[in-house]
Design a protein around this motif. Sequence first.
Motif, mmCIF file in Angstrom:
data_model
loop_
_atom_site.group_PDB
_atom_site.id
_atom_site.type_symbol
_atom_site.label_atom_id
_atom_site.label_comp_id
_atom_site.label_asym_id
_atom_site.label_seq_id
_atom_site.Cartn_x
_atom_site.Cartn_y
_atom_site.Cartn_z
ATOM 1 N N MET A 1 -10.740 -3.204 4.703
ATOM 2 C CA MET A 1 -11.671 -3.719 3.717
ATOM 3 C C MET A 1 -11.849 -5.214 3.996
ATOM 4 N N ASP A 2 -13.099 -5.658 4.016
ATOM 5 C CA ASP A 2 -13.365 -7.062 4.296
ATOM 6 C C ASP A 2 -13.148 -7.924 3.038
ATOM 7 N N VAL A 3 -13.090 -9.224 3.237
ATOM 8 C CA VAL A 3 -12.777 -10.174 2.174
ATOM 9 C C VAL A 3 -13.776 -10.090 1.022
ATOM 10 N N GLN A 4 -15.057 -10.064 1.320
ATOM 11 C CA GLN A 4 -16.072 -10.011 0.266
ATOM 12 C C GLN A 4 -15.936 -8.745 -0.577
ATOM 13 N N THR A 5 -15.676 -7.637 0.057
ATOM 14 C CA THR A 5 -15.509 -6.379 -0.675
ATOM 15 C C THR A 5 -14.285 -6.448 -1.591
ATOM 16 N N MET A 6 -13.191 -7.024 -1.072
ATOM 17 C CA MET A 6 -11.996 -7.155 -1.908
ATOM 18 C C MET A 6 -12.260 -8.054 -3.112
ATOM 19 N N LEU A 7 -12.935 -9.177 -2.877
ATOM 20 C CA LEU A 7 -13.211 -10.091 -3.991
ATOM 21 C C LEU A 7 -14.169 -9.467 -5.004
ATOM 22 N N ARG A 8 -15.170 -8.783 -4.533
ATOM 23 C CA ARG A 8 -16.109 -8.144 -5.463
ATOM 24 C C ARG A 8 -15.433 -7.014 -6.234
ATOM 25 N N THR A 9 -14.552 -6.279 -5.574
ATOM 26 C CA THR A 9 -13.781 -5.243 -6.260
ATOM 27 C C THR A 9 -12.899 -5.867 -7.336
ATOM 28 N N ALA A 10 -12.279 -6.994 -6.994
ATOM 29 C CA ALA A 10 -11.426 -7.688 -7.960
ATOM 30 C C ALA A 10 -12.231 -8.143 -9.167
ATOM 31 N N VAL A 11 -13.413 -8.688 -8.936
ATOM 32 C CA VAL A 11 -14.248 -9.149 -10.047
ATOM 33 C C VAL A 11 -14.646 -7.975 -10.934
ATOM 34 N N ILE A 12 -14.969 -6.850 -10.339
ATOM 35 C CA ILE A 12 -15.334 -5.666 -11.131
ATOM 36 C C ILE A 12 -14.134 -5.169 -11.935
ATOM 37 N N LEU A 13 -12.956 -5.119 -11.308
ATOM 38 C CA LEU A 13 -11.746 -4.724 -12.043
ATOM 39 C C LEU A 13 -11.482 -5.669 -13.215
ATOM 40 N N ILE A 39 -3.622 1.072 -24.705
ATOM 41 C CA ILE A 39 -4.725 0.172 -24.353
ATOM 42 C C ILE A 39 -4.186 -1.120 -23.748
ATOM 43 N N THR A 40 -3.120 -1.667 -24.321
ATOM 44 C CA THR A 40 -2.570 -2.910 -23.785
ATOM 45 C C THR A 40 -2.006 -2.706 -22.383
ATOM 46 N N MET A 41 -1.394 -1.559 -22.137
ATOM 47 C CA MET A 41 -0.826 -1.296 -20.817
ATOM 48 C C MET A 41 -1.923 -1.127 -19.764
ATOM 49 N N VAL A 42 -2.988 -0.409 -20.096
ATOM 50 C CA VAL A 42 -4.097 -0.247 -19.157
ATOM 51 C C VAL A 42 -4.762 -1.605 -18.900
ATOM 52 N N HIS A 43 -4.919 -2.401 -19.956
ATOM 53 C CA HIS A 43 -5.499 -3.743 -19.826
ATOM 54 C C HIS A 43 -4.668 -4.584 -18.843
ATOM 55 N N GLY A 44 -3.365 -4.579 -19.012
ATOM 56 C CA GLY A 44 -2.496 -5.341 -18.127
ATOM 57 C C GLY A 44 -2.497 -4.812 -16.699
ATOM 58 N N LEU A 45 -2.520 -3.495 -16.547
ATOM 59 C CA LEU A 45 -2.534 -2.895 -15.213
ATOM 60 C C LEU A 45 -3.812 -3.247 -14.463
ATOM 61 N N LEU A 46 -4.955 -3.149 -15.134
ATOM 62 C CA LEU A 46 -6.221 -3.510 -14.493
ATOM 63 C C LEU A 46 -6.256 -4.994 -14.138
ATOM 64 N N ALA A 47 -5.768 -5.837 -15.049
ATOM 65 C CA ALA A 47 -5.736 -7.278 -14.790
ATOM 66 C C ALA A 47 -4.844 -7.573 -13.585
ATOM 67 N N ALA A 48 -3.678 -6.954 -13.539
ATOM 68 C CA ALA A 48 -2.759 -7.179 -12.420
ATOM 69 C C ALA A 48 -3.367 -6.689 -11.103
ATOM 70 N N SER A 49 -4.083 -5.583 -11.148
ATOM 71 C CA SER A 49 -4.718 -5.051 -9.931
ATOM 72 C C SER A 49 -5.771 -6.018 -9.400
ATOM 73 N N GLY A 50 -6.636 -6.479 -10.282
ATOM 74 C CA GLY A 50 -7.673 -7.426 -9.868
ATOM 75 C C GLY A 50 -7.088 -8.728 -9.379
ATOM 76 N N LEU A 51 -6.109 -9.236 -10.102
ATOM 77 C CA LEU A 51 -5.496 -10.507 -9.726
ATOM 78 C C LEU A 51 -4.730 -10.391 -8.410
ATOM 79 N N THR A 52 -4.114 -9.242 -8.156
ATOM 80 C CA THR A 52 -3.414 -9.032 -6.886
ATOM 81 C C THR A 52 -4.382 -9.117 -5.711
ATOM 82 N N LEU A 53 -5.550 -8.521 -5.859
ATOM 83 C CA LEU A 53 -6.565 -8.617 -4.798
ATOM 84 C C LEU A 53 -6.996 -10.067 -4.577
#
Length: 123
Positions: A1-13, A39-53
């Motif tokens: 996956m290229d850098v732009q795709t990762m960043l755009r995926t992160a922004v969407i997450l 809801i709080t756990m899913v919120h944190g998981l999605l945030a962590a996923s996006g931030l990790t990217l």
Amino acid sequence: MDVQTMLRTAVILLAVTALGGLLMAGMRFSGRPHPPTLITMVHGLLAASGLTLVLYVAFTAGLPGSGWIGLVLLLAAVLGGLVLNLRYHWERLELPIPLILGHAAAAAIGLVVLALAVWTKAG
């Protein structure tokens, strides 16, 4: 996956994460002391996923333009989210509205700054 795709995926997450945050804020502003744990756990998981990217790209390829400012704001939002979760939600205490607003402001501004940096770089 290229850098732009990762960043755009992160922004969407992170944008989907923000929708969950709005849902939880609405619950709190309507009088509930705290939202459901799921809801709080899913919120944190999605945030962590996006931030990790974002962090992966930041430390391997670098961020475009003001992307670093967005990342710093998002990291500040993470700290607020951790306090909300571990200090208040976990202990079943009423979530403080000023902290919710600070957490939301840092996250929203960070997301917008990051999204602008990501989408204006490649056009």
